[in-house]
Design a protein around this motif. Sequence first.
Motif, PDB file in Angstrom:
ATOM      1  N   SER A  78       7.419  18.768  17.765  1.00  0.00           N
ATOM      2  CA  SER A  78       6.585  19.278  16.680  1.00  0.00           C
ATOM      3  C   SER A  78       5.659  18.199  16.118  1.00  0.00           C
ATOM      4  N   ALA A  79       4.356  18.487  16.131  1.00  0.00           N
ATOM      5  CA  ALA A  79       3.374  17.555  15.568  1.00  0.00           C
ATOM      6  C   ALA A  79       3.594  17.393  14.062  1.00  0.00           C
ATOM      7  N   VAL A  80       3.993  18.468  13.397  1.00  0.00           N
ATOM      8  CA  VAL A  80       4.257  18.409  11.954  1.00  0.00           C
ATOM      9  C   VAL A  80       5.437  17.483  11.682  1.00  0.00           C
ATOM     10  N   ARG A  81       6.494  17.633  12.455  1.00  0.00           N
ATOM     11  CA  ARG A  81       7.680  16.782  12.290  1.00  0.00           C
ATOM     12  C   ARG A  81       7.325  15.317  12.547  1.00  0.00           C
ATOM     13  N   LYS A  82       6.522  15.062  13.577  1.00  0.00           N
ATOM     14  CA  LYS A  82       6.081  13.691  13.861  1.00  0.00           C
ATOM     15  C   LYS A  82       5.310  13.122  12.671  1.00  0.00           C
ATOM     16  N   GLY A  83       4.423  13.929  12.113  1.00  0.00           N
ATOM     17  CA  GLY A  83       3.635  13.493  10.962  1.00  0.00           C
ATOM     18  C   GLY A  83       4.505  13.153   9.768  1.00  0.00           C
ATOM     19  N   ILE A  84       5.518  13.964   9.526  1.00  0.00           N
ATOM     20  CA  ILE A  84       6.434  13.716   8.404  1.00  0.00           C
ATOM     21  C   ILE A  84       7.193  12.410   8.615  1.00  0.00           C
ATOM     22  N   ILE A  85       7.655  12.187   9.825  1.00  0.00           N
ATOM     23  CA  ILE A  85       8.409  10.961  10.121  1.00  0.00           C
ATOM     24  C   ILE A  85       7.516   9.730   9.968  1.00  0.00           C
ATOM     25  N   ILE A  86       6.291   9.800  10.464  1.00  0.00           N
ATOM     26  CA  ILE A  86       5.366   8.667  10.315  1.00  0.00           C
ATOM     27  C   ILE A  86       5.105   8.406   8.838  1.00  0.00           C
ATOM     28  N   TYR A  87       4.871   9.468   8.082  1.00  0.00           N
ATOM     29  CA  TYR A  87       4.644   9.326   6.635  1.00  0.00           C
ATOM     30  C   TYR A  87       5.832   8.615   5.979  1.00  0.00           C
ATOM     31  N   GLN A  88       7.046   9.058   6.299  1.00  0.00           N
ATOM     32  CA  GLN A  88       8.247   8.459   5.709  1.00  0.00           C
ATOM     33  C   GLN A  88       8.380   6.986   6.085  1.00  0.00           C
ATOM     34  N   LYS A  89       8.096   6.672   7.332  1.00  0.00           N
ATOM     35  CA  LYS A  89       8.216   5.283   7.784  1.00  0.00           C
ATOM     36  C   LYS A  89       7.167   4.390   7.112  1.00  0.00           C
ATOM     37  N   VAL A  90       5.971   4.910   6.930  1.00  0.00           N
ATOM     38  CA  VAL A  90       4.936   4.144   6.228  1.00  0.00           C
ATOM     39  C   VAL A  90       5.351   3.951   4.769  1.00  0.00           C
ATOM     40  N   TYR A  91       5.831   5.015   4.140  1.00  0.00           N
ATOM     41  CA  TYR A  91       6.282   4.931   2.746  1.00  0.00           C
ATOM     42  C   TYR A  91       7.377   3.867   2.586  1.00  0.00           C
ATOM     43  N   GLN A  92       8.326   3.853   3.508  1.00  0.00           N
ATOM     44  CA  GLN A  92       9.416   2.877   3.458  1.00  0.00           C
ATOM     45  C   GLN A  92       8.928   1.457   3.735  1.00  0.00           C
ATOM     46  N   GLY A 122      -2.826  13.110   4.012  1.00  0.00           N
ATOM     47  CA  GLY A 122      -1.765  12.823   3.059  1.00  0.00           C
ATOM     48  C   GLY A 122      -1.625  11.378   2.636  1.00  0.00           C
ATOM     49  N   VAL A 123      -2.497  10.503   3.109  1.00  0.00           N
ATOM     50  CA  VAL A 123      -2.342   9.082   2.775  1.00  0.00           C
ATOM     51  C   VAL A 123      -2.676   8.783   1.318  1.00  0.00           C
ATOM     52  N   GLU A 124      -3.388   9.681   0.671  1.00  0.00           N
ATOM     53  CA  GLU A 124      -3.679   9.491  -0.753  1.00  0.00           C
ATOM     54  C   GLU A 124      -2.382   9.457  -1.558  1.00  0.00           C
ATOM     55  N   ARG A 125      -1.380  10.238  -1.120  1.00  0.00           N
ATOM     56  CA  ARG A 125      -0.081  10.245  -1.815  1.00  0.00           C
ATOM     57  C   ARG A 125       0.623   8.900  -1.688  1.00  0.00           C
ATOM     58  N   LEU A 126       0.257   8.124  -0.684  1.00  0.00           N
ATOM     59  CA  LEU A 126       0.811   6.778  -0.521  1.00  0.00           C
ATOM     60  C   LEU A 126       0.033   5.750  -1.346  1.00  0.00           C
ATOM     61  N   GLY A 127      -1.091   6.181  -1.919  1.00  0.00           N
ATOM     62  CA  GLY A 127      -1.906   5.289  -2.744  1.00  0.00           C
ATOM     63  C   GLY A 127      -3.198   4.839  -2.095  1.00  0.00           C
ATOM     64  N   PHE A 128      -3.421   5.230  -0.857  1.00  0.00           N
ATOM     65  CA  PHE A 128      -4.613   4.788  -0.140  1.00  0.00           C
ATOM     66  C   PHE A 128      -5.846   5.587  -0.542  1.00  0.00           C
ATOM     67  N   ASP A 129      -6.987   4.920  -0.484  1.00  0.00           N
ATOM     68  CA  ASP A 129      -8.287   5.577  -0.560  1.00  0.00           C
ATOM     69  C   ASP A 129      -8.791   5.714   0.869  1.00  0.00           C
ATOM     70  N   VAL A 130      -9.349   6.865   1.192  1.00  0.00           N
ATOM     71  CA  VAL A 130      -9.875   7.129   2.533  1.00  0.00           C
ATOM     72  C   VAL A 130     -11.392   7.010   2.484  1.00  0.00           C
TER      73      VAL A 130
END
Length: 183
Positions: A78-92, A122-130
């Motif tokens: 699942s591309a969605v699941r991959k995206g969630i995992i990448i988001y979590q790993k970046v957040y951590q 979704g990177v804005e939720r991590l604090g990034f500006d795009v």
Amino acid sequence: MKTCFLSIWRVVDPIYFFFSRLSLIDNDQKSVFRVRLTKYKGHHVVLSDGTHIRKNDVLVKIHLHNIKLIRELQSIESAVRKGIIIYQKVYQSMPLLLDYINNHKKSEKIKGIIGITMLDKGVERLGFDVITPVNPFYRCFKKVSHVPILYLTSKPVSLRHLPNSSYLFISKEKLQKTYQKKD
């Protein structure tokens, strides 16, 4: 074919790591970032927190550790699941990035973080500006340079419909406010 390409990448990655002057930000290698200091060469940018990024400002350039992520995500369909995992790993990894900057010998000169990616949802939720790169040749170059990653991580993508690359910025101050450990 993908398995062969991935095997070649595993061999080439340490060579790339060495010649690109990248550093790991943690000894435990829990982070998905590899970094290096860089002097910004782009156009003047004003971030959402009011920080001005100008030519020759010192930034930490972040690189996702793609081979590590690809290995970890290889069995996930699942591309969605991959995206969630990448988001979590970046957040951590963000607090580790902050520690790296705070302990760096040039910490006082570092103004912020920059990255370039096609993964900007979704990177804005991590604090990034795009920010979209201004130079059309650079945008084209980055699109082409991301093709191998797309090949390994997703379903076939038409060269005409490659996603655009974006700069990700976060100021050092915003990084500290967002990810400083609260003791």
